[in-house]
Design a protein around this motif. Sequence first.
Motif, PDB file in Angstrom:
ATOM      1  N   ALA A 218       0.871  -0.857   0.131  1.00  0.00           N
ATOM      2  CA  ALA A 218       0.218  -0.207  -0.056  1.00  0.00           C
ATOM      3  C   ALA A 218       1.003   1.355   0.238  1.00  0.00           C
ATOM      4  N   ALA A 219       0.355   1.937  -0.606  1.00  0.00           N
ATOM      5  CA  ALA A 219       1.337   3.337  -0.250  1.00  0.00           C
ATOM      6  C   ALA A 219       0.554   4.544   0.678  1.00  0.00           C
ATOM      7  N   THR A 220       1.216   5.577   0.448  1.00  0.00           N
ATOM      8  CA  THR A 220       0.974   6.436   1.825  1.00  0.00           C
ATOM      9  C   THR A 220       0.520   7.624   1.614  1.00  0.00           C
ATOM     10  N   GLN A 221      -0.284   8.470   1.781  1.00  0.00           N
ATOM     11  CA  GLN A 221      -0.203   9.673   0.975  1.00  0.00           C
ATOM     12  C   GLN A 221       0.673  11.046   2.262  1.00  0.00           C
ATOM     13  N   ASP A 222       0.279  11.771   2.018  1.00  0.00           N
ATOM     14  CA  ASP A 222       1.806  13.260   2.246  1.00  0.00           C
ATOM     15  C   ASP A 222       0.581  13.375   3.522  1.00  0.00           C
ATOM     16  N   LYS A 223       0.399  14.098   5.069  1.00  0.00           N
ATOM     17  CA  LYS A 223      -0.542  13.681   5.765  1.00  0.00           C
ATOM     18  C   LYS A 223      -1.234  15.026   5.647  1.00  0.00           C
ATOM     19  N   ASP A 224       0.182  16.359   5.065  1.00  0.00           N
ATOM     20  CA  ASP A 224      -0.816  17.645   5.195  1.00  0.00           C
ATOM     21  C   ASP A 224      -1.953  17.625   3.663  1.00  0.00           C
ATOM     22  N   ASP A 225      -1.203  17.611   2.704  1.00  0.00           N
ATOM     23  CA  ASP A 225      -2.953  17.956   1.276  1.00  0.00           C
ATOM     24  C   ASP A 225      -2.489  16.774   0.659  1.00  0.00           C
ATOM     25  N   GLY A 226      -1.222  15.644   0.967  1.00  0.00           N
ATOM     26  CA  GLY A 226      -1.464  15.459  -0.605  1.00  0.00           C
ATOM     27  C   GLY A 226      -0.254  15.409  -1.746  1.00  0.00           C
ATOM     28  N   VAL A 227       0.532  16.461  -1.221  1.00  0.00           N
ATOM     29  CA  VAL A 227       1.443  17.227  -2.155  1.00  0.00           C
ATOM     30  C   VAL A 227       2.806  17.181  -1.998  1.00  0.00           C
ATOM     31  N   LEU A 228       4.193  16.799  -2.063  1.00  0.00           N
ATOM     32  CA  LEU A 228       4.866  16.359  -1.574  1.00  0.00           C
ATOM     33  C   LEU A 228       5.875  17.414  -2.849  1.00  0.00           C
ATOM     34  N   HIS A 229       6.668  18.330  -1.947  1.00  0.00           N
ATOM     35  CA  HIS A 229       7.254  19.041  -2.642  1.00  0.00           C
ATOM     36  C   HIS A 229       9.155  18.841  -2.531  1.00  0.00           C
ATOM     37  N   LEU A 230       9.904  18.333  -3.613  1.00  0.00           N
ATOM     38  CA  LEU A 230      10.877  17.634  -2.965  1.00  0.00           C
ATOM     39  C   LEU A 230      12.204  18.422  -3.980  1.00  0.00           C
ATOM     40  N   ARG A 231      13.527  18.510  -3.422  1.00  0.00           N
ATOM     41  CA  ARG A 231      14.290  19.866  -4.152  1.00  0.00           C
ATOM     42  C   ARG A 231      15.994  18.506  -3.791  1.00  0.00           C
TER      43      ARG A 231
ATOM     44  N   SER B 211      20.090  21.318  -9.893  1.00  0.00           N
ATOM     45  CA  SER B 211      19.148  21.339  -8.902  1.00  0.00           C
ATOM     46  C   SER B 211      18.394  21.294  -9.018  1.00  0.00           C
ATOM     47  N   VAL B 212      17.348  20.213  -8.876  1.00  0.00           N
ATOM     48  CA  VAL B 212      15.723  19.472  -9.756  1.00  0.00           C
ATOM     49  C   VAL B 212      14.842  19.554  -8.357  1.00  0.00           C
ATOM     50  N   ASP B 213      13.448  20.278  -9.037  1.00  0.00           N
ATOM     51  CA  ASP B 213      12.454  19.833  -8.590  1.00  0.00           C
ATOM     52  C   ASP B 213      11.620  19.191  -8.990  1.00  0.00           C
ATOM     53  N   ILE B 214      11.144  18.254  -7.779  1.00  0.00           N
ATOM     54  CA  ILE B 214      10.392  17.167  -8.107  1.00  0.00           C
ATOM     55  C   ILE B 214       9.181  17.816  -7.390  1.00  0.00           C
ATOM     56  N   VAL B 215       8.089  17.999  -7.983  1.00  0.00           N
ATOM     57  CA  VAL B 215       6.341  17.365  -6.656  1.00  0.00           C
ATOM     58  C   VAL B 215       5.211  16.589  -7.128  1.00  0.00           C
ATOM     59  N   VAL B 216       4.986  16.316  -6.474  1.00  0.00           N
ATOM     60  CA  VAL B 216       3.928  15.048  -5.936  1.00  0.00           C
ATOM     61  C   VAL B 216       3.278  15.629  -6.168  1.00  0.00           C
ATOM     62  N   GLU B 217       1.897  15.504  -6.558  1.00  0.00           N
ATOM     63  CA  GLU B 217       0.324  16.484  -6.782  1.00  0.00           C
ATOM     64  C   GLU B 217      -0.523  15.116  -6.069  1.00  0.00           C
ATOM     65  N   ARG B 218      -0.302  13.549  -6.745  1.00  0.00           N
ATOM     66  CA  ARG B 218      -0.526  12.989  -6.019  1.00  0.00           C
ATOM     67  C   ARG B 218      -0.205  11.223  -6.132  1.00  0.00           C
ATOM     68  N   TRP B 219      -0.715  10.588  -5.956  1.00  0.00           N
ATOM     69  CA  TRP B 219      -0.245   9.271  -6.012  1.00  0.00           C
ATOM     70  C   TRP B 219      -0.902   8.283  -6.719  1.00  0.00           C
ATOM     71  N   SER B 220      -0.234   7.254  -7.642  1.00  0.00           N
ATOM     72  CA  SER B 220      -1.139   6.198  -8.001  1.00  0.00           C
ATOM     73  C   SER B 220      -1.271   5.449  -7.012  1.00  0.00           C
ATOM     74  N   THR B 221      -2.662   5.314  -8.190  1.00  0.00           N
ATOM     75  CA  THR B 221      -3.289   3.793  -7.216  1.00  0.00           C
ATOM     76  C   THR B 221      -3.178   2.785  -7.301  1.00  0.00           C
ATOM     77  N   PRO B 222      -3.684   2.429  -6.372  1.00  0.00           N
ATOM     78  CA  PRO B 222      -3.305   0.546  -6.956  1.00  0.00           C
ATOM     79  C   PRO B 222      -4.371   0.007  -8.266  1.00  0.00           C
ATOM     80  N   ASP B 223      -5.265   0.384  -7.983  1.00  0.00           N
ATOM     81  CA  ASP B 223      -6.098  -0.348  -9.378  1.00  0.00           C
ATOM     82  C   ASP B 223      -5.099   0.595 -10.596  1.00  0.00           C
ATOM     83  N   GLU B 224      -3.983   1.756 -10.849  1.00  0.00           N
ATOM     84  CA  GLU B 224      -3.179   2.111 -11.898  1.00  0.00           C
ATOM     85  C   GLU B 224      -2.175   0.930 -11.902  1.00  0.00           C
ATOM     86  N   ILE B 225      -1.550   1.118 -10.449  1.00  0.00           N
ATOM     87  CA  ILE B 225      -0.411  -0.085 -10.140  1.00  0.00           C
ATOM     88  C   ILE B 225      -1.122  -1.484 -10.734  1.00  0.00           C
ATOM     89  N   GLU B 226      -1.846  -2.136 -10.742  1.00  0.00           N
ATOM     90  CA  GLU B 226      -1.981  -2.997 -11.241  1.00  0.00           C
ATOM     91  C   GLU B 226      -2.250  -2.689 -12.953  1.00  0.00           C
TER      92      GLU B 226
END
Length: 194
Positions: free
Chosen positions: A24-37, A51-66
């Motif tokens: 199972a994937a986990t969701q970020d506790k605040d708003d589901g968005v993760l911003h990495l540098r 320098s690279v910015d990586i922004v995750v706006e949502r996680w892939s769903t179990p259905d998408e993964i399968e």
Amino acid sequence: MSRYHTLLGLGVLAAASALCATSAATQDKDDGVLHLRAWAVSLNSGARTSSVDIVVERWSTPDEIERLRGILIEKGGSDLVSALQKVKPRCGYARTSNSLGWDIQFARETQLEDGTRKIVLATDRPIAFWEARNNPRSADYEFSLAEIHIGKDGKGQGKAITAAKLSFNRQTNTLEIENYQREPVRLNEITILK
């Protein structure tokens, strides 16, 4: 060019093996968005850094993964890239300080036993005009993949393969990742931006 082998479920280079894993994937506790540098270091064709910015706006769903896992196993990498391109909405984006960025079509987070967050990203690879026009061998490497580990302190490291080819070996039940370059790009000094 180098070849990496990953056993299903072990995730040695989980960027692609996450498509074959089922935890199972986990969701970020605040708003589901993760911003990495991250500070990217490539030693291919001379040393380059950025320098690279990586922004995750949502996680892939179990259905998408399968669905993506099934396409890779049954039809192979070429059909998988078409399926990735159709994933809507995107999972996020990555960009350097001098680029417009590129959509991330697959994002998965797994909490490891030691509290480390393992983040796996995958997308179709951007193809430059020259490459599309001349169709060199590098055009066969259609994926960009990344695996990032973030510690409890919010800092981490990872690796990225900017030009990869994926295949599934049914005889050995192994996912094969072929890297067009000599070695992955190192993602150093990764921090979570608030």
